[in-house]
Enzyme design. Structure first.
Site, PDB file in Angstrom:
ATOM      1  N   ARG A  29     -14.898  27.475 -93.426  1.00 20.00           N
ATOM      2  CA  ARG A  29     -15.887  26.275 -93.726  1.00 20.00           C
ATOM      3  C   ARG A  29     -17.051  26.939 -94.827  1.00 20.00           C
ATOM      4  O   ARG A  29     -17.528  26.075 -95.391  1.00 20.00           O
ATOM      5  CB  ARG A  29     -16.592  26.127 -92.535  1.00 20.00           C
ATOM      6  CG  ARG A  29     -15.603  25.003 -91.519  1.00 20.00           C
ATOM      7  CD  ARG A  29     -16.389  24.733 -90.567  1.00 20.00           C
ATOM      8  NE  ARG A  29     -15.588  24.060 -89.473  1.00 20.00           N
ATOM      9  CZ  ARG A  29     -15.205  22.782 -89.081  1.00 20.00           C
ATOM     10  NH1 ARG A  29     -15.510  22.144 -90.212  1.00 20.00           N
ATOM     11  NH2 ARG A  29     -14.346  22.740 -88.297  1.00 20.00           N
TER      12      ARG A  29
ATOM     13  N   GLY B  93      -5.016  27.632 -92.483  1.00 24.32           N
ATOM     14  CA  GLY B  93      -5.220  28.025 -93.957  1.00 24.32           C
ATOM     15  C   GLY B  93      -6.416  28.300 -94.388  1.00 24.32           C
ATOM     16  O   GLY B  93      -7.368  28.422 -93.625  1.00 24.32           O
ATOM     17  N   SER B  94      -6.732  27.867 -95.690  1.00 23.47           N
ATOM     18  CA  SER B  94      -8.025  28.334 -96.425  1.00 23.47           C
ATOM     19  C   SER B  94      -8.275  29.707 -96.119  1.00 23.47           C
ATOM     20  O   SER B  94      -9.280  29.999 -95.434  1.00 23.47           O
ATOM     21  CB  SER B  94      -9.122  27.542 -95.987  1.00 23.47           C
ATOM     22  OG  SER B  94      -9.203  26.592 -97.153  1.00 23.47           O
TER      23      SER B  94
ATOM     24  N   GLY C 210      -9.089  35.780 -83.769  1.00 22.06           N
ATOM     25  CA  GLY C 210     -10.370  36.617 -84.089  1.00 22.06           C
ATOM     26  C   GLY C 210     -11.643  36.221 -83.184  1.00 22.06           C
ATOM     27  O   GLY C 210     -11.400  35.208 -82.692  1.00 22.06           O
TER      28      GLY C 210
ATOM     29  N   HIS D   9      -8.820  36.489 -91.929  1.00 20.15           N
ATOM     30  CA  HIS D   9      -7.437  36.395 -91.549  1.00 20.15           C
ATOM     31  C   HIS D   9      -6.514  37.545 -92.172  1.00 20.15           C
ATOM     32  O   HIS D   9      -5.475  37.816 -91.561  1.00 20.15           O
ATOM     33  CB  HIS D   9      -7.020  34.925 -92.542  1.00 20.15           C
ATOM     34  CG  HIS D   9      -7.640  33.745 -92.032  1.00 20.15           C
ATOM     35  ND1 HIS D   9      -8.183  32.978 -92.774  1.00 20.15           N
ATOM     36  CD2 HIS D   9      -7.243  32.933 -90.909  1.00 20.15           C
ATOM     37  CE1 HIS D   9      -8.542  31.770 -92.096  1.00 20.15           C
ATOM     38  NE2 HIS D   9      -7.872  31.792 -90.744  1.00 20.15           N
TER      39      HIS D   9
END
Ligand code: PAF
Length: 269
Positions: free
Chosen positions: A182, A27-28, A143, A33
């Site tokens: 982050r 997530g985030s 990734g 992504h």
């Protein structure tokens, strides 16, 4: 877009004989992504995205608790991208016993992040194993920013599953900083500071490409990073094919991990 809270319900819905792509995430969601999902959509008929902050890969409880979570925004992004299936399982749904949370890694791979985050990759492999036992997708998309993770997952999958690993290039800001969940915990000034590390390793990469002797300039780069008040965890050059320190001008990769405030960031080039 169909959202599932249970992996068993999801697999009943999906026809795995078709060309299915899987993008696991915590997530985030950010531009990295989005690039994984868009690549998956181009290559596959249907796309599954999972959002699961996997507790078994955090070697620090506080890091797990404070890991950025933004499910509302994530779902808006996934809807906009026209993702077919989203899996948001609970911990109980994914793990029945503590034992299945970790898969061991070989000692020779306990370098770089594995050295500083004991148990981290074992937890990553644990969740990937749980996912792929059920999600029999043709492809899984990862990734390159998390190169060691992608490397270990690829080796693991090769031994156990038919799923093919597709590794996508790191997506960077205009200042060269890779997108990372982050990053949301850093202000503008911190992000610019972090970008200096990415710029420095890129410079070192091209210097080594030009002349192999320049690999010794790593000492100067370390000094430069530290002079910017950045807490450097490691900066190492390794062979990208086996993660050993036996590398040459054609197979080397530069790996870095550092802290800005208490936020740990990684990059490689
Ligand atoms: O890279 C991540 O976000 C995670 O490590 C992954 C691959 C989704 C496994 O939890």
């Amino acid at each position: 877009m169909i959202i599932f809270k249970s992996i068993n319900t999801l697999i009943k819905e999906v026809n795995f004989k078709a060309n299915i792509g899987f993008v696991p995430t915590m997530g985030s969601l950010h531009k990295g992504h989005v690039s994984l999902i868009n690549t998956c959509k181009k290559k596959c008929k249907k796309t599954i995205v999972s959002i699961f902050v996997n507790p078994s890969q955090f070697n620090n409880k506080n890091d797990y608790k404070s890991y950025p979570r933004n499910i509302h925004n994530d779902l808006l992004i996934l809807k906009r991208l026209k993702v077919d299936y989203v899996l948001i399982p609970s911990i109980k749904n994914m793990f029945k016993t503590k034992k299945e949370m970790k898969i061991p890694i070989l000692n020779k791979y306990k370098v770089l992040c594995a050295k500083f985050r004991p148990g981290h990759f074992e937890g990553v492999l644990g969740i990937i194993n749980k996912f792929l036992k059920k999600i029999r997708s043709k492809y899984i998309f990862l990734g390159e920013k998390d190169f060691q993770q992608a490397y270990l997952i690829k080796n693991f999958i090769k031994r156990k599953f038919k799923t093919k690993v597709y590794i996508c290039e790191t997506v960077r800001s205009k200042y060269e900083l890779p997108f990372s969940s982050r990053n949301v915990r850093l202000n503008k000034e911190d992000l610019l500071k972090a970008s200096k590390v990415s710029q420095a390793i890129k410079k070192l990469f091209f210097l080594i490409k030009k002349n192999f002797k320049n690999k010794d300039k790593i000492t100067e780069i370390k000094k430069f990073i530290k002079s910017n008040n950045i807490n450097l965890q490691y900066l190492e050059i390794r062979n990208k094919n086996n993660l050993s320190t036996n590398f040459n001008q054609n197979n080397f990769k530069i790996f870095v991990a550092f802290f800005i405030k208490k936020i740990r960031l990684i990059d490689n080039v």
